[in-house]
Design a protein around this motif. Structure first.
Motif, PDB file in Angstrom:
ATOM      1  N   GLU A  80      -8.611 -11.122  -4.021  1.00 26.57           N
ATOM      2  CA  GLU A  80      -9.869 -10.571  -3.504  1.00 26.57           C
ATOM      3  C   GLU A  80      -9.646  -9.746  -2.242  1.00 26.57           C
ATOM      4  OE1 GLU A  80     -14.047 -12.234  -1.717  1.00 26.57           O
ATOM      5  OE2 GLU A  80     -13.066 -13.389  -3.292  1.00 26.57           O
ATOM      6  N   ASN A  81      -8.756 -10.180  -1.398  1.00 24.72           N
ATOM      7  CA  ASN A  81      -8.530  -9.491  -0.134  1.00 24.72           C
ATOM      8  C   ASN A  81      -7.539  -8.333  -0.230  1.00 24.72           C
ATOM      9  OD1 ASN A  81     -10.050 -10.944   2.164  1.00 24.72           O
ATOM     10  ND2 ASN A  81      -9.283 -12.572   0.877  1.00 24.72           N
ATOM     11  N   LEU A  82      -6.539  -8.457  -1.072  1.00 28.29           N
ATOM     12  CA  LEU A  82      -5.544  -7.394  -1.185  1.00 28.29           C
ATOM     13  C   LEU A  82      -5.925  -6.349  -2.212  1.00 28.29           C
ATOM     14  CD1 LEU A  82      -2.193  -9.380  -0.907  1.00 28.29           C
ATOM     15  CD2 LEU A  82      -3.452  -8.187   0.901  1.00 28.29           C
ATOM     16  N   GLY A  83      -6.642  -6.744  -3.247  1.00 29.01           N
ATOM     17  CA  GLY A  83      -7.087  -5.792  -4.262  1.00 29.01           C
ATOM     18  C   GLY A  83      -5.922  -5.102  -4.944  1.00 29.01           C
ATOM     19  N   THR A  84      -6.159  -3.860  -5.341  1.00 28.85           N
ATOM     20  CA  THR A  84      -5.144  -3.123  -6.099  1.00 28.85           C
ATOM     21  C   THR A  84      -4.355  -2.132  -5.253  1.00 28.85           C
ATOM     22  OG1 THR A  84      -6.822  -1.508  -6.735  1.00 28.85           O
ATOM     23  CG2 THR A  84      -6.407  -3.323  -8.265  1.00 28.85           C
ATOM     24  N   VAL A  85      -4.751  -1.947  -4.003  1.00 31.60           N
ATOM     25  CA  VAL A  85      -3.996  -1.054  -3.125  1.00 31.60           C
ATOM     26  C   VAL A  85      -2.618  -1.668  -2.901  1.00 31.60           C
ATOM     27  CG1 VAL A  85      -3.905  -0.003  -0.831  1.00 31.60           C
ATOM     28  CG2 VAL A  85      -6.097  -0.249  -2.003  1.00 31.60           C
ATOM     29  N   ASP A  86      -1.585  -0.907  -3.117  1.00 31.01           N
ATOM     30  CA  ASP A  86      -0.210  -1.386  -2.977  1.00 31.01           C
ATOM     31  C   ASP A  86       0.094  -2.575  -3.889  1.00 31.01           C
ATOM     32  OD1 ASP A  86       0.412   0.557  -1.058  1.00 31.01           O
ATOM     33  OD2 ASP A  86      -0.317  -0.717   0.568  1.00 31.01           O
ATOM     34  N   LEU A  87      -0.444  -2.554  -5.087  1.00 29.06           N
ATOM     35  CA  LEU A  87      -0.268  -3.668  -6.017  1.00 29.06           C
ATOM     36  C   LEU A  87       1.211  -3.978  -6.271  1.00 29.06           C
ATOM     37  CD1 LEU A  87      -1.401  -5.789  -7.947  1.00 29.06           C
ATOM     38  CD2 LEU A  87      -1.527  -4.015  -9.705  1.00 29.06           C
ATOM     39  N   MET A  88       2.016  -2.978  -6.437  1.00 31.09           N
ATOM     40  CA  MET A  88       3.434  -3.219  -6.721  1.00 31.09           C
ATOM     41  C   MET A  88       4.124  -3.903  -5.535  1.00 31.09           C
ATOM     42  SD  MET A  88       3.711  -2.565  -9.783  1.00 31.09           S
ATOM     43  CE  MET A  88       5.424  -2.929  -9.917  1.00 31.09           C
ATOM     44  N   THR A  89       3.721  -3.558  -4.330  1.00 32.56           N
ATOM     45  CA  THR A  89       4.270  -4.220  -3.141  1.00 32.56           C
ATOM     46  C   THR A  89       3.912  -5.693  -3.155  1.00 32.56           C
ATOM     47  OG1 THR A  89       4.078  -2.173  -1.880  1.00 32.56           O
ATOM     48  CG2 THR A  89       4.320  -4.209  -0.618  1.00 32.56           C
ATOM     49  N   HIS A  90       2.656  -5.989  -3.482  1.00 32.11           N
ATOM     50  CA  HIS A  90       2.214  -7.386  -3.536  1.00 32.11           C
ATOM     51  C   HIS A  90       2.952  -8.137  -4.638  1.00 32.11           C
ATOM     52  CE1 HIS A  90      -1.821  -5.559  -2.075  1.00 32.11           C
ATOM     53  NE2 HIS A  90      -0.935  -5.592  -1.117  1.00 32.11           N
ATOM     54  N   LEU A  91       3.086  -7.517  -5.780  1.00 26.02           N
ATOM     55  CA  LEU A  91       3.760  -8.177  -6.899  1.00 26.02           C
ATOM     56  C   LEU A  91       5.227  -8.479  -6.576  1.00 26.02           C
ATOM     57  CD1 LEU A  91       2.374  -6.413 -10.098  1.00 26.02           C
ATOM     58  CD2 LEU A  91       1.937  -8.747  -9.303  1.00 26.02           C
ATOM     59  N   ASN A  92       5.850  -7.613  -5.804  1.00 22.46           N
ATOM     60  CA  ASN A  92       7.240  -7.858  -5.429  1.00 22.46           C
ATOM     61  C   ASN A  92       7.391  -9.085  -4.537  1.00 22.46           C
ATOM     62  OD1 ASN A  92       8.305  -5.738  -6.894  1.00 22.46           O
ATOM     63  ND2 ASN A  92       8.092  -4.292  -5.207  1.00 22.46           N
ATOM     64  N   ARG A  93       6.345  -9.482  -3.849  1.00 17.34           N
ATOM     65  CA  ARG A  93       6.383 -10.676  -2.997  1.00 17.34           C
ATOM     66  C   ARG A  93       6.118 -11.954  -3.797  1.00 17.34           C
ATOM     67  NH1 ARG A  93       8.671 -11.148   1.216  1.00 17.34           N
ATOM     68  NH2 ARG A  93       7.151 -12.431   2.237  1.00 17.34           N
ATOM     69  N   ILE A  94       5.470 -11.818  -4.937  1.00 16.05           N
ATOM     70  CA  ILE A  94       5.088 -12.977  -5.753  1.00 16.05           C
ATOM     71  C   ILE A  94       6.215 -13.293  -6.724  1.00 16.05           C
ATOM     72  CG2 ILE A  94       3.421 -13.767  -7.500  1.00 16.05           C
ATOM     73  CD1 ILE A  94       1.353 -11.934  -6.106  1.00 16.05           C
ATOM     74  N   PRO A  95       6.570 -14.583  -6.861  1.00 16.67           N
ATOM     75  CA  PRO A  95       7.624 -14.940  -7.826  1.00 16.67           C
ATOM     76  C   PRO A  95       7.288 -14.413  -9.226  1.00 16.67           C
ATOM     77  CG  PRO A  95       7.065 -16.827  -6.454  1.00 16.67           C
ATOM     78  CD  PRO A  95       6.062 -15.754  -6.143  1.00 16.67           C
ATOM     79  N   ALA A  96       8.307 -13.972  -9.926  1.00 16.67           N
ATOM     80  CA  ALA A  96       8.131 -13.333 -11.237  1.00 16.67           C
ATOM     81  C   ALA A  96       7.338 -14.206 -12.212  1.00 16.67           C
ATOM     82  CB  ALA A  96       9.486 -12.976 -11.832  1.00 16.67           C
ATOM     83  N   LEU A 101       4.988 -16.149 -11.613  1.00 18.43           N
ATOM     84  CA  LEU A 101       3.592 -16.285 -11.203  1.00 18.43           C
ATOM     85  C   LEU A 101       2.859 -14.938 -11.246  1.00 18.43           C
ATOM     86  CD1 LEU A 101       1.721 -18.573 -10.225  1.00 18.43           C
ATOM     87  CD2 LEU A 101       2.368 -18.006  -7.889  1.00 18.43           C
ATOM     88  N   GLN A 102       3.578 -13.859 -11.472  1.00 20.23           N
ATOM     89  CA  GLN A 102       2.981 -12.526 -11.442  1.00 20.23           C
ATOM     90  C   GLN A 102       1.909 -12.318 -12.504  1.00 20.23           C
ATOM     91  OE1 GLN A 102       6.200  -9.700 -11.569  1.00 20.23           O
ATOM     92  NE2 GLN A 102       6.786 -10.092  -9.444  1.00 20.23           N
ATOM     93  N   LEU A 103       2.148 -12.758 -13.709  1.00 20.28           N
ATOM     94  CA  LEU A 103       1.169 -12.585 -14.778  1.00 20.28           C
ATOM     95  C   LEU A 103      -0.130 -13.328 -14.448  1.00 20.28           C
ATOM     96  CD1 LEU A 103       0.570 -11.303 -17.489  1.00 20.28           C
ATOM     97  CD2 LEU A 103       1.545 -13.315 -18.589  1.00 20.28           C
ATOM     98  N   THR A 104       0.002 -14.527 -13.913  1.00 20.07           N
ATOM     99  CA  THR A 104      -1.175 -15.295 -13.519  1.00 20.07           C
ATOM    100  C   THR A 104      -1.914 -14.573 -12.405  1.00 20.07           C
ATOM    101  OG1 THR A 104      -0.050 -17.341 -14.116  1.00 20.07           O
ATOM    102  CG2 THR A 104      -1.975 -17.540 -12.692  1.00 20.07           C
ATOM    103  N   TYR A 105      -1.181 -14.019 -11.437  1.00 22.49           N
ATOM    104  CA  TYR A 105      -1.805 -13.272 -10.349  1.00 22.49           C
ATOM    105  C   TYR A 105      -2.576 -12.070 -10.891  1.00 22.49           C
ATOM    106  CZ  TYR A 105      -2.544 -10.401  -6.251  1.00 22.49           C
ATOM    107  OH  TYR A 105      -3.140  -9.627  -5.269  1.00 22.49           O
ATOM    108  N   ILE A 106      -1.985 -11.336 -11.811  1.00 22.63           N
ATOM    109  CA  ILE A 106      -2.657 -10.165 -12.394  1.00 22.63           C
ATOM    110  C   ILE A 106      -3.926 -10.595 -13.125  1.00 22.63           C
ATOM    111  CG2 ILE A 106      -2.447  -8.349 -14.141  1.00 22.63           C
ATOM    112  CD1 ILE A 106       0.505  -8.077 -13.233  1.00 22.63           C
TER     113      ILE A 106
END
Length: 121
Positions: A84-100, A102-107
């Motif tokens: 909710e707070n990070l949204g889609t701006v810089d999504l790839m940057t955020h995904l790189n911080r999230i363990p692989a 857990l990424q699908l669940t985050y999306i």
């Protein structure tokens, strides 16, 4: 599980554990939810710090090793706060911080959050 999750976060992250916030709560579920929101808020404000990576790793471990309650709580109270707070701006940057793993669940949580915002906005 509830006390296990609380204990895990307290022992692994004592310097950012919200001791004062927790002792004012009465229900176990409420404590877990508030803890997860607190750690989600911490991650948002400290996205590039090493400790955020450690928190995300712990959440990933808990998500993949616990029961349905834990999975739902992490999705609804931890990941949704971040999405909710990070949204889609810089999504790839955020995904790189999230363990692989857990990424699908985050999306999924991010898409649900965006859908909800669109429906109410």
């Amino acid at each position: 599980m509830k006390t296990e999750l609380e204990q895990c976060l307290r022992l692994r992250f004592p310097e950012i554990y919200p001791y004062g916030l927790i002792y004012h709560e009465s229900g176990d579920d409420c404590i877990v939810y508030r803890l997860l929101r607190h750690f989600g808020q911490y991650c948002i404000g400290n996205l590039e710090e090493r400790q955020t990576g450690e928190i995300l790793s712990v959440m990933n471990e808990l998500y993949h090793s616990k029961d349905l309650f834990c999975k739902n709580a992490i999705e609804n109270e931890f990941l949704s706060v971040i999405a909710e707070n990070l949204g889609t701006v810089d999504l790839m940057t955020h995904l790189n911080r999230i363990p692989a793993t857990l990424q699908l669940t985050y999306i999924k949580v991010l898409l649900e959050t965006l859908k909800y915002k669109k429906a109410i906005g």
